[in-house]
Design a protein around this motif. Structure first.
Motif, short mmCIF file in Angstrom:
data_model
loop_
_atom_site.label_atom_id
_atom_site.label_comp_id
_atom_site.label_asym_id
_atom_site.label_seq_id
_atom_site.Cartn_x
_atom_site.Cartn_y
_atom_site.Cartn_z
N VAL A 246 0.84 -1.20 0.00
CA VAL A 246 0.00 0.00 0.00
C VAL A 246 0.88 1.25 0.00
N ILE A 247 1.90 1.26 0.84
CA ILE A 247 2.80 2.42 0.91
C ILE A 247 3.48 2.64 -0.43
N ARG A 248 3.99 1.56 -1.02
CA ARG A 248 4.69 1.69 -2.30
C ARG A 248 3.76 2.23 -3.38
N ARG A 249 2.56 1.66 -3.46
CA ARG A 249 1.61 2.10 -4.49
C ARG A 249 1.15 3.53 -4.26
N SER A 250 0.92 3.88 -3.00
CA SER A 250 0.47 5.23 -2.70
C SER A 250 1.52 6.27 -3.05
N GLU A 251 2.78 5.98 -2.76
CA GLU A 251 3.85 6.92 -3.11
C GLU A 251 3.97 7.07 -4.61
N SER A 252 3.80 5.97 -5.35
CA SER A 252 3.84 6.03 -6.81
C SER A 252 2.67 6.86 -7.35
N GLN A 253 1.47 6.64 -6.80
CA GLN A 253 0.31 7.39 -7.24
C GLN A 253 0.45 8.88 -6.92
N ASP A 254 1.05 9.19 -5.76
CA ASP A 254 1.24 10.59 -5.39
C ASP A 254 2.15 11.30 -6.39
N ARG A 255 3.21 10.60 -6.82
CA ARG A 255 4.13 11.21 -7.80
C ARG A 255 3.41 11.46 -9.13
N ILE A 256 2.63 10.48 -9.56
CA ILE A 256 1.88 10.62 -10.82
C ILE A 256 0.87 11.76 -10.72
N LEU A 257 0.13 11.80 -9.61
CA LEU A 257 -0.89 12.83 -9.43
C LEU A 257 -0.27 14.22 -9.38
N SER A 258 0.85 14.35 -8.69
CA SER A 258 1.53 15.65 -8.63
C SER A 258 1.95 16.10 -10.01
N LEU A 259 2.47 15.16 -10.81
CA LEU A 259 2.90 15.50 -12.16
C LEU A 259 1.72 15.91 -13.04
N VAL A 260 0.61 15.17 -12.93
CA VAL A 260 -0.59 15.49 -13.71
C VAL A 260 -1.13 16.86 -13.35
N LEU A 261 -1.25 17.14 -12.04
CA LEU A 261 -1.79 18.42 -11.60
C LEU A 261 -0.87 19.57 -11.96
N PHE A 262 0.44 19.35 -11.87
CA PHE A 262 1.39 20.40 -12.27
C PHE A 262 1.28 20.69 -13.76
N SER A 263 1.19 19.62 -14.55
CA SER A 263 1.07 19.80 -16.00
C SER A 263 -0.22 20.52 -16.36
N ALA A 264 -1.32 20.14 -15.67
CA ALA A 264 -2.60 20.79 -15.93
C ALA A 264 -2.55 22.27 -15.56
N SER A 265 -1.89 22.58 -14.44
CA SER A 265 -1.75 23.98 -14.02
C SER A 265 -0.93 24.78 -15.03
N LEU A 266 0.11 24.13 -15.56
CA LEU A 266 0.96 24.79 -16.55
C LEU A 266 0.18 25.08 -17.83
N VAL A 267 -0.63 24.11 -18.26
CA VAL A 267 -1.44 24.30 -19.47
C VAL A 267 -2.44 25.42 -19.26
#
Length: 283
Positions: A246-267
């Motif tokens: 759970v910890i491993r998957r959650s950390e991976s999802q957090d990185r993906i989500l941060s990247l998606v939200l940052f990219s969306a904010s940039l757009v």
């Protein structure tokens, strides 16, 4: 105790760790018309205050069990539970931090004085076993702070996983006990880590509108991809995904989500700047 017996038979690493925060329970009675005193009684109610919090859990008699989690000793401007003893101090504390609670817990001062302030502790042990003769399960092996509500569940899962490993080893304790202790210890320690991390999330992160927005977006992803994207709370509470996974998957999802939200904010920022330039040039 069994754990003490284990310590006499092998080199046992044992850690009992008290956190600096403790808790005090308060009873919120039903309203004057016999209903719940708070709206949305099916929900966990949280009063996050950054470094401390209060929660309310509904009961079948339409009361709430409220628990104040806060530092035991005062630190800076934050009053500790052990330093609140006088009536006026308690009233000022609630007026400043939980003003809306006073009307629904009329005797909060008397309850605060009467009910004990209790400490919070976690336990780590290594190893969990001695040959096939002694094996620790549940709180004896991995007591944890209560902020995920997983202490009992984790203990029951210990039993379930031990049964599954026993079956895979044809009932041989000699093979099953060491295998279980090795595999399960990492999961138990991960649940301890998750429990404390959730305290920080509940008392502090839930105050952030950005955090709440992320949670809503996660819920949308889970709805669209139910088998691919599972929020942390759902993985811990409603699946048998191992706690360390759970910890491993959650950390991976957090990185993906941060990247998606940052990219969306940039757009969005780029699109807004382009529209502004067009508007200015047209004028």
């Amino acid at each position: 105790t069994t754990r003490e017996a284990l310590a006499r038979l092998t080199s046992l690493d044992f850690e009992r760790k008290y956190i600096s925060h403790g808790y005090k329970e308060l009873y919120m009675p039903p309203s004057s018309d016999g209903d719940f005193a708070l709206q949305q009684p099916e929900a966990l109610h949280i009063w996050p205050r950054g470094d401390f919090m209060m929660i309310g859990l509904p009961n079948s008699d339409k009361s709430f069990t409220c628990t104040l989690f806060a530092p035991m000793e005062s630190k800076g401007s934050i009053k500790g539970l052990l330093d609140l003893s006088e009536t006026e101090e308690i009233r000022e504390y609630f007026q400043e931090n939980f003003p809306d609670v006073r009307s629904v817990i009329p005797d909060y001062v008397d309850q605060f004085k009467r009910n004990p302030s209790c400490r919070l502790v976690s336990v780590a042990v290594n190893p969990w076993h001695f040959r096939s003769k002694i094996l620790l399960l549940g709180d004896a092996a991995h007591a944890m702070v209560p902020f995920y509500g997983q202490g009992m569940n984790c203990g029951f899962e210990d039993v379930l996983e031990l049964d599954e490993i026993l079956k895979s080893c044809d009932g041989s304790l000699q093979h099953a006990v060491p295998k279980f202790a090795q595999l399960r210890r990492e999961k138990g320690n991960a649940c301890r880590q998750l429990s404390y991390s959730n305290y920080i999330e509940m008392r502090s992160h839930t105050m952030s509108s950005v955090f709440l927005l992320r949670k809503r977006f996660e819920g949308l992803l889970n709805w669209a991809l139910p088998n691919k994207w599972i929020p942390l709370y759902k993985m811990v509470t409603f699946t048998r995904i191992p706690y360390n996974e759970v910890i491993r998957r959650s950390e991976s999802q957090d990185r993906i989500l941060s990247l998606v939200l940052f990219s969306a904010s940039l757009v969005l920022a780029t699109a807004s700047a382009t529209l502004c330039r067009r508007f200015v040039s047209e004028r």
